[in-house]
Structures are given as C-alpha cells and as structure tokens.
Motif scaffolding. Structure first.
Motif, mmCIF file in Angstrom:
data_model
loop_
_atom_site.group_PDB
_atom_site.id
_atom_site.type_symbol
_atom_site.label_atom_id
_atom_site.label_comp_id
_atom_site.label_asym_id
_atom_site.label_seq_id
_atom_site.Cartn_x
_atom_site.Cartn_y
_atom_site.Cartn_z
ATOM 1 N N GLU A 148 58.635 -30.608 25.352
ATOM 2 C CA GLU A 148 58.722 -29.148 25.488
ATOM 3 C C GLU A 148 59.688 -28.813 26.628
ATOM 4 O O GLU A 148 59.665 -29.468 27.674
ATOM 5 N N PHE A 149 60.519 -27.843 26.396
ATOM 6 C CA PHE A 149 61.512 -27.387 27.374
ATOM 7 C C PHE A 149 62.609 -28.428 27.632
ATOM 8 O O PHE A 149 63.297 -28.380 28.656
ATOM 9 N N MET A 150 62.759 -29.371 26.688
ATOM 10 C CA MET A 150 63.824 -30.366 26.811
ATOM 11 C C MET A 150 65.203 -29.690 26.855
ATOM 12 O O MET A 150 66.061 -30.067 27.652
ATOM 13 N N ASP A 151 65.386 -28.684 26.008
ATOM 14 C CA ASP A 151 66.687 -28.009 25.928
ATOM 15 C C ASP A 151 67.109 -27.445 27.284
ATOM 16 O O ASP A 151 68.285 -27.478 27.643
ATOM 17 N N LEU A 152 66.131 -26.914 28.013
ATOM 18 C CA LEU A 152 66.450 -26.323 29.315
ATOM 19 C C LEU A 152 66.924 -27.407 30.283
ATOM 20 O O LEU A 152 67.883 -27.219 31.046
ATOM 21 N N ALA A 153 66.241 -28.558 30.244
ATOM 22 C CA ALA A 153 66.614 -29.668 31.130
ATOM 23 C C ALA A 153 67.997 -30.206 30.771
ATOM 24 O O ALA A 153 68.807 -30.516 31.657
ATOM 25 N N VAL A 154 68.273 -30.272 29.475
ATOM 26 C CA VAL A 154 69.585 -30.765 29.025
ATOM 27 C C VAL A 154 70.688 -29.822 29.521
ATOM 28 O O VAL A 154 71.735 -30.247 29.999
ATOM 29 N N GLN A 155 70.424 -28.517 29.426
ATOM 30 C CA GLN A 155 71.397 -27.531 29.882
ATOM 31 C C GLN A 155 71.633 -27.648 31.388
ATOM 32 O O GLN A 155 72.771 -27.633 31.858
ATOM 33 N N MET A 156 70.541 -27.783 32.133
ATOM 34 C CA MET A 156 70.652 -27.934 33.594
ATOM 35 C C MET A 156 71.438 -29.202 33.925
ATOM 36 O O MET A 156 72.302 -29.197 34.811
ATOM 37 N N GLN A 157 71.159 -30.284 33.202
ATOM 38 C CA GLN A 157 71.855 -31.550 33.462
ATOM 39 C C GLN A 157 73.368 -31.400 33.259
ATOM 40 O O GLN A 157 74.164 -31.872 34.063
ATOM 41 N N LYS A 158 73.746 -30.714 32.179
ATOM 42 C CA LYS A 158 75.181 -30.503 31.894
ATOM 43 C C LYS A 158 75.855 -29.801 33.055
ATOM 44 O O LYS A 158 76.947 -30.167 33.491
ATOM 45 N N ILE A 159 75.198 -28.765 33.550
ATOM 46 C CA ILE A 159 75.780 -27.977 34.639
ATOM 47 C C ILE A 159 75.838 -28.797 35.932
ATOM 48 O O ILE A 159 76.843 -28.776 36.653
ATOM 49 N N LEU A 160 74.785 -29.573 36.212
ATOM 50 C CA LEU A 160 74.803 -30.402 37.425
ATOM 51 C C LEU A 160 75.852 -31.506 37.326
ATOM 52 O O LEU A 160 76.499 -31.844 38.325
ATOM 53 N N ASN A 161 76.032 -32.070 36.121
ATOM 54 C CA ASN A 161 77.081 -33.083 35.955
ATOM 55 C C ASN A 161 78.452 -32.509 36.313
ATOM 56 O O ASN A 161 79.261 -33.170 36.962
ATOM 57 N N LEU A 162 78.658 -31.261 35.904
ATOM 58 C CA LEU A 162 79.936 -30.595 36.211
ATOM 59 C C LEU A 162 80.040 -30.260 37.697
ATOM 60 O O LEU A 162 81.033 -30.550 38.356
ATOM 61 N N GLU A 163 79.002 -29.644 38.216
ATOM 62 C CA GLU A 163 79.036 -29.151 39.598
ATOM 63 C C GLU A 163 79.043 -30.270 40.629
ATOM 64 O O GLU A 163 79.628 -30.136 41.694
ATOM 65 N N LEU A 164 78.333 -31.380 40.322
ATOM 66 C CA LEU A 164 78.165 -32.445 41.314
ATOM 67 C C LEU A 164 78.950 -33.697 40.942
ATOM 68 O O LEU A 164 78.792 -34.748 41.569
ATOM 69 N N ASP A 165 79.773 -33.564 39.897
ATOM 70 C CA ASP A 165 80.639 -34.661 39.480
ATOM 71 C C ASP A 165 79.838 -35.948 39.215
ATOM 72 O O ASP A 165 80.140 -37.000 39.778
ATOM 73 N N CYS A 166 78.812 -35.824 38.403
ATOM 74 C CA CYS A 166 78.064 -37.031 38.009
ATOM 75 C C CYS A 166 77.947 -37.061 36.478
ATOM 76 O O CYS A 166 78.421 -36.158 35.792
ATOM 77 N N ASP A 167 77.322 -38.106 35.969
ATOM 78 C CA ASP A 167 77.302 -38.285 34.523
ATOM 79 C C ASP A 167 75.978 -38.916 34.094
ATOM 80 O O ASP A 167 75.938 -40.085 33.725
ATOM 81 N N ARG A 168 74.920 -38.155 34.180
ATOM 82 C CA ARG A 168 73.617 -38.685 33.794
ATOM 83 C C ARG A 168 73.063 -37.855 32.636
ATOM 84 O O ARG A 168 73.604 -36.788 32.305
#
Ligand SMILES: [Zn+2]
Length: 229
Positions: A148-168
C-alpha cells in the motif's frame, strides 16, 4: 422584538465580515500556499533519547541527531509552502516518557498516537542507513510490506535520485511506523552512515538542507502542488 432583530442583524454582519476576512487571507496567499492550506504532514525524526540509531563509521555521529536536523529543515520548507506540520519529536529526547522497561515499544506507541491524532495526508519518517559494506550509498525510500502506498514511495525515490544524484529503488520495509496507522506513510533512509562520502555529506548542515528540500519537492509532488525543480 426590535432589539432582537437588530441584534441578529449585527451578528449576521459580524459573521459575514469574519468570513470575508478569512477569504481575503486565503486568497492573498501565494498560489502554492493556498493549494496546500489544510494539508497536514507528520514528520517523524527516527530514534532519539537513549536510542541514537546507527553511528557514523568515521565521525561516530548519532543517526538520531541527523534525523532531527533534516526533520527541522523539512518542517521549515513545508510550513513556508503552506502545509500544517506535526513533528513526532522536536528535540533529542526519546518519546518513551518515564517507563523503565521496553522503552522502544513505549516510544513507538507514542509516535503512533501522534500520527492518529494528526490525521495526516502523509507521514514521512526520517532515518539514516548502515550496511556492512562501505561502498553502498544513496537515499532509499521504503513503503509498507502490504504494498500500500508503493506508488508514493516510488515517486519520492525518483525525485530524491534526481535531487541527491543517487540511483536506488524504493523497496518494501517491515517497519512499525509504516503499518501503525491507515494514513499514507513512507520511511526515508537519507544515506548510509557506513559510506564515507554519504557520512561526510550528512553531517553538513548544507547537505541536510539539500536532503530536506529534496523530500519537500517529493511531498509537494505527491500532494499535488509541484514546486520548481
Ligand atoms: Zn533508523
């Protein structure tokens, strides 16, 4: 009779004036703030008190300190963006009160109580990671094992990968905080205190602010008010 009518009229005029003032106040907010008016975010700074969480390999910094510093920065961004923010803790103390045994359980129950009372639109729990191999790095977002709420976590991860230059990738996490309430929740491990580069970043106020801004961008996207990236 005349007195009653006059009194009623005064009350009606007073109510109308109050409503007008509230409406003008709301309309005078910048667009983003007005859109976020009434939305509540719970920020949960992980650990605290006797439970410092993991320790930095090089500096031995306590995870609980970094969690709180990022949580405070995030609170500031969210409040400027018009959100209502509820913090599970505002200082270094744990939430277990005066109990002498099973402090971890008492601490977690208090966090749950705060979340249930806040009835938030989103719960974001802030943590730092640790792994035996020091090469592992980067921010990672976790969602409840139910998916449940996986989509929200995936969206947050995408943004953090961009903002913090990581790839998880976002992943399931069997954490109490993700399963203790019906509200959308995610747990963010902002970096690895076992990785020298992450640790050097995470102890700096500037990077903590960068992480907080990344999370703020993710929250704004998720709750429907994108901010400039
Ligand atoms: Zn932790």
């Amino acid at each position: 009779m005349f007195f009653t009518v006059k009194k009623s009229a005064i009350i009606i005029i007073f109510i109308m004036c109050s409503l007008s003032v509230a409406l003008v106040a709301l309309l005078s907010l910048p667009t983003t703030e007005a859109a976020n008016f009434g939305k509540t975010v719970v920020i949960d700074a992980g650990h605290g008190g006797e439970d410092g969480g993991v320790l930095g390999s090089l500096t031995h910094v306590k995870e609980s300190e970094i969690n709180l510093a990022i949580a405070k920065q995030l609170k500031s961004f969210l409040e400027r963006g018009g959100y209502k923010v509820v913090m599970t803790r505002n200082n270094d103390a744990g939430l277990y009160g005066a109990v002498s045994s099973n402090k971890k359980l008492a601490d977690m129950k208090k966090r749950k109580e705060i979340i249930l009372e806040a009835k938030p639109d989103l719960v974001v729990s802030i943590h730092q990671n640790y792994f035996p191999s020091s090469y592992v790095s980067g921010a990672q977002v976790f969602y409840a094992p139910s998916g449940e709420f996986m989509d929200l976590a995936v969206q947050m991860q995408k943004i953090l990968n961009l903002e913090l230059d990581c790839d998880r990738n976002a992943a399931k996490g069997d954490y109490y905080i993700l399963q203790c309430s019906p509200y959308p929740s995610m747990l963010i491990e902002c970096g690895f205190l076992s990785n020298p580069s992450d640790e050097a970043n995470l102890v700096s106020a500037e990077y903590q602010k960068k992480v907080a801004y990344g999370i703020y961008s993710g929250i704004s996207f998720i709750l429907g008010s994108p901010v400039p990236m």
